[in-house]
Design an enzyme around this catalytic site. Sequence first.
Site, PDB file in Angstrom:
ATOM      1  N   SER A  60       0.822  -1.211   0.000  1.00  0.00           N
ATOM      2  CA  SER A  60       0.000   0.000   0.000  1.00  0.00           C
ATOM      3  C   SER A  60       0.853   1.256   0.000  1.00  0.00           C
ATOM      4  O   SER A  60       1.968   1.261   0.510  1.00  0.00           O
ATOM      5  CB  SER A  60      -0.877   0.046   1.254  1.00  0.00           C
TER       6      SER A  60
HETATM    7  N1  SAH Z   1       0.434  -5.084   4.772  1.00  0.00           N
HETATM    8  C1  SAH Z   1       1.347  -5.368   3.675  1.00  0.00           C
HETATM    9  C2  SAH Z   1       0.690  -5.339   2.321  1.00  0.00           C
HETATM   10  C3  SAH Z   1      -0.193  -6.492   2.122  1.00  0.00           C
HETATM   11  S1  SAH Z   1      -0.655  -6.870   0.463  1.00  0.00           S
HETATM   12  C4  SAH Z   1       2.550  -4.446   3.692  1.00  0.00           C
HETATM   13  O1  SAH Z   1       2.650  -3.577   4.561  1.00  0.00           O
HETATM   14  O2  SAH Z   1       3.435  -4.627   2.855  1.00  0.00           O
HETATM   15  C5  SAH Z   1      -1.805  -8.151   0.846  1.00  0.00           C
HETATM   16  C6  SAH Z   1      -1.177  -9.451   1.330  1.00  0.00           C
HETATM   17  O3  SAH Z   1      -2.240 -10.276   1.799  1.00  0.00           O
HETATM   18  C7  SAH Z   1      -0.477 -10.258   0.240  1.00  0.00           C
HETATM   19  O4  SAH Z   1       0.843 -10.510   0.614  1.00  0.00           O
HETATM   20  C8  SAH Z   1      -1.312 -11.552   0.139  1.00  0.00           C
HETATM   21  O5  SAH Z   1      -0.499 -12.696  -0.124  1.00  0.00           O
HETATM   22  C9  SAH Z   1      -1.931 -11.623   1.529  1.00  0.00           C
HETATM   23  N2  SAH Z   1      -3.170 -12.409   1.650  1.00  0.00           N
HETATM   24  C10 SAH Z   1      -4.162 -12.546   0.748  1.00  0.00           C
HETATM   25  N3  SAH Z   1      -5.146 -13.310   1.236  1.00  0.00           N
HETATM   26  C11 SAH Z   1      -4.778 -13.673   2.497  1.00  0.00           C
HETATM   27  C12 SAH Z   1      -5.388 -14.468   3.515  1.00  0.00           C
HETATM   28  N4  SAH Z   1      -6.590 -15.060   3.334  1.00  0.00           N
HETATM   29  N5  SAH Z   1      -4.723 -14.628   4.691  1.00  0.00           N
HETATM   30  C13 SAH Z   1      -3.510 -14.042   4.878  1.00  0.00           C
HETATM   31  N6  SAH Z   1      -2.898 -13.280   3.942  1.00  0.00           N
HETATM   32  C14 SAH Z   1      -3.509 -13.091   2.767  1.00  0.00           C
END
Ligand code: SAH
Length: 212
Positions: A60
């Site tokens: 993000s």
């Molecule tokens: N908070 C992160 C950005 C996250 S992007 C940062 O600061 O960089 C969203 C992430 O959620 C991705 O890495 C994806 O693999 C993960 N994701 C998607 N579905 C998920 C689920 N059901 N449980 C855990 N993680 C998940």
Amino acid sequence: MMNREAESLVRSWKSSGLITDKRVLNAILNVDRRIFVLPEYINEAYEDVALPFLRGQTISQPYTVAFMSQALRVFEGAKIFEVGAGSGYHAAVLSFLAGEKGRVFTIEIDPFIARRARDNLKRAGIKNVVVLEGDGSRGYKEEAPFDRVIFTAAPSTVAEEIISQLNEEGIVVAPLRRGVLGEMMVRIIKRKKKLIKENLGWFRFVPLRHSP
Ligand code: SAH
């Protein structure tokens, strides 16, 4: 850590009134985003844009991280659950806000990404974040209850299990999928067996896998 680019970003949010919480602004100044982005994007770490991450995921933009962190009203000592560890950057910002007595559990469904998050957090010297592997869409019973829950990938709805794993006066911040319109950021407060729900505005997020 203080760097000029972070300072100018924070100054621009302050003067435009976009982010007003001083603790959040301070957290952004103190967590070095350059440690968390892919090496090829180091020079863009303090551009206020989302950056590509591993396996087609994105990190993000700093504004969104600050906005969500502010909406989450993190207090010192809070126990926080984050769904979607990604780079570990947002977890690092939350752990700074929760302080030494606070704890952040961040869950990541992709083991390859989870390893990278752990590695990034270690390089940043952050010790109060635990990176879990698995599907966080229905919370994490083993570590519940939580004071705060944040989704950084978009579900279509907040699962009941998430609410039941939340303490009284607990808060959930989540971008809910609303089709072509994008994602509506919502804040849910659990108070006296009721849920107080507020819409905070439109954003763009990658979808949560196994979304309820
Ligand atoms: N908070 C992160 C950005 C996250 S992007 C940062 O600061 O960089 C969203 C992430 O959620 C991705 O890495 C994806 O693999 C993960 N994701 C998607 N579905 C998920 C689920 N059901 N449980 C855990 N993680 C998940």
